[in-house]
Design an enzyme around this catalytic site. Structure first.
Site, short mmCIF file in Angstrom:
data_model
loop_
_atom_site.label_atom_id
_atom_site.label_comp_id
_atom_site.label_asym_id
_atom_site.label_seq_id
_atom_site.Cartn_x
_atom_site.Cartn_y
_atom_site.Cartn_z
N ASP A 16 0.87 -1.16 0.00
CA ASP A 16 0.00 0.00 0.00
C ASP A 16 0.92 1.22 0.00
O ASP A 16 2.11 1.10 0.32
CB ASP A 16 -0.87 -0.04 1.26
CG ASP A 16 -1.68 1.21 1.46
OD1 ASP A 16 -2.40 1.60 0.53
OD2 ASP A 16 -1.58 1.81 2.55
N LEU A 17 0.39 2.39 -0.35
CA LEU A 17 1.22 3.60 -0.38
C LEU A 17 0.96 4.51 0.82
O LEU A 17 1.79 4.64 1.71
CB LEU A 17 0.99 4.36 -1.69
CG LEU A 17 1.43 3.64 -2.97
CD1 LEU A 17 1.09 4.48 -4.20
CD2 LEU A 17 2.92 3.33 -2.95
N ASP A 18 -0.22 5.15 0.86
CA ASP A 18 -0.52 6.14 1.89
C ASP A 18 -0.46 5.55 3.29
O ASP A 18 -1.10 4.52 3.58
CB ASP A 18 -1.91 6.74 1.67
CG ASP A 18 -1.99 7.57 0.40
OD1 ASP A 18 -0.94 7.97 -0.11
OD2 ASP A 18 -3.13 7.80 -0.08
N ASP A 187 -1.50 -0.49 6.00
CA ASP A 187 -1.90 0.03 7.31
C ASP A 187 -3.37 -0.12 7.61
O ASP A 187 -3.82 0.21 8.72
CB ASP A 187 -1.53 1.51 7.41
CG ASP A 187 -2.40 2.37 6.51
OD1 ASP A 187 -3.20 3.17 7.02
OD2 ASP A 187 -2.30 2.23 5.28
#
Length: 237
Positions: A16-18, A187
Site C-alpha cells: 500500500d502507499l498512503d 496500514d
C-alpha cells in the site's frame, strides 16, 4: 514484529502507499484546500465552502455508489456537479476541471518519503520483485519510488479497489507469482489485511498507532505479520 500465522516462502511484496510508505497525514486535506481556492477563483464559485464540496461529494457517491473505487473520477464528477449548479458555460467545464485537478494533484504529491523507506525498498528490491497497490491517486513516479517497483496498480483504473479481488488478482498475474507467496503490506485492516487474506495473499499489518490489534474495531482477521515500523521488514531478509 509479531507473527500470528505461519507463512509460506515469500517470493514477492506488494505495498500500500498512503500511511504505509510515508506519512499521509493532512496531505489530502491540504491538497483539497488548495483545490478549493482554485475553484473559488471563479466568480460563480467565490463563496464555495469546503463543507459544501464535501456534501456534494457525498451526493455524487449516493447517486453512483461504485464511483468510490476511483477517487480521481469521483473528484472530477464532484467538481462537474458543482459546476452544473452555476452559470459557468458547459464549454468551460473542462478547463475548470483540469485547472482544479492539476492543482490538487500537485499538492497531493507534496510529501516527503522517509529515507528509511528508501533504504528498506532498496534492500528488498535486490531480492524480491516489488509492486504497489493503492486505493488512492499517488503516482510513484512523482514521489521518487518508481525505481523500486515493477508496477503500481490503482483502484478504479485497474479494477475495483481493495479489498475486492480484481486488483489483487492482477498484481499476482503481473508478477507471475502465486498469491500465496506474495506478502502484502498495508496500514488498513479492512482494505489491506482483510483484502489480502481473502484473496489468498500473505498479509503484513503496519500498526502505525501501535494499538492492540485485538481491540481495534476494524479487525476482521489477524494478519500473518504485524509491525509498527516499516524497517522491521528487514528481519525477513
Amino acid at each position: 514484529m509479531h507473527f500470528y500465522r505461519s507463512i509460506n516462502t515469500i517470493k514477492a511484496f506488494t505495498f500500500d502507499l498512503d500511511d504505509t510508505l510515508y506519512n499521509n497525514n493532512m496531505i489530502v486535506e491540504n491538497a483539497e484546500e488548495k483545490m478549493l481556492k482554485t475553484l473559488q477563483g471563479y466568480e460563480q464559485l467565490r463563496t464555495l465552502k469546503l463543507s459544501e464540496y464535501i456534501a456534494e461529494k457525498r451526493t455524487v457517491l449516493a447517486f453512483d455508489p461504485e464511483i468510490y473505487h476511483d477517487v480521481n473520477v469521483w473528484r472530477i464528477q464532484t467538481i462537474k456537479s458543482l459546476l452544473n449548479k452555476t452559470n459557468i458555460p458547459v464549454s468551460k467545464f473542462a478547463d475548470v476541471i483540469d485547472e482544479s485537478m492539476n492543482c490538487f494533484i500537485y499538492w497531493r504529491h507534496k510529501m516527503k518519503v522517509p529515507e528509511s523507506t528508501h533504504s528498506l525498498l532498496t534492500k528488498l528490491a535486490t531480492k524480491y520483485p516489488l509492486a504497489a497497490i493503492t486505493n488512492g491517486n499517488v503516482d510513484i513516479n512523482k514521489i521518487g519510488l518508481s525505481d523500486y517497483f515493477q508496477f503500481s496498480l490503482r483502484g478504479g483504473e485497474h479494477g475495483r479497489s481493495k479489498p475486492f479481488p480484481e486488483i489483487f488478482d492482477l498484481a499476482s498475474s503481473k508478477l507471475n507469482i502465486s498469491s500465496h507467496s506474495i506478502l502484502h503490506v498495508g496500514d488498513n485492516l479492512l482494505t489491506d489485511v482483510n483484502g489480502a487474506i481473502n484473496n489468498g495473499f500473505l498479509a503484513c499489518f503496519i500498526n502505525i498507532y501501535n494499538q492492540n490489534i485485538l481491540h481495534l474495531d476494524d479487525t476482521r482477521c489477524l494478519p500473518h505479520i504485524e509491525i509498527t515500523q516499516l524497517p522491521e521488514l528487514e528481519n525477513l531478509l
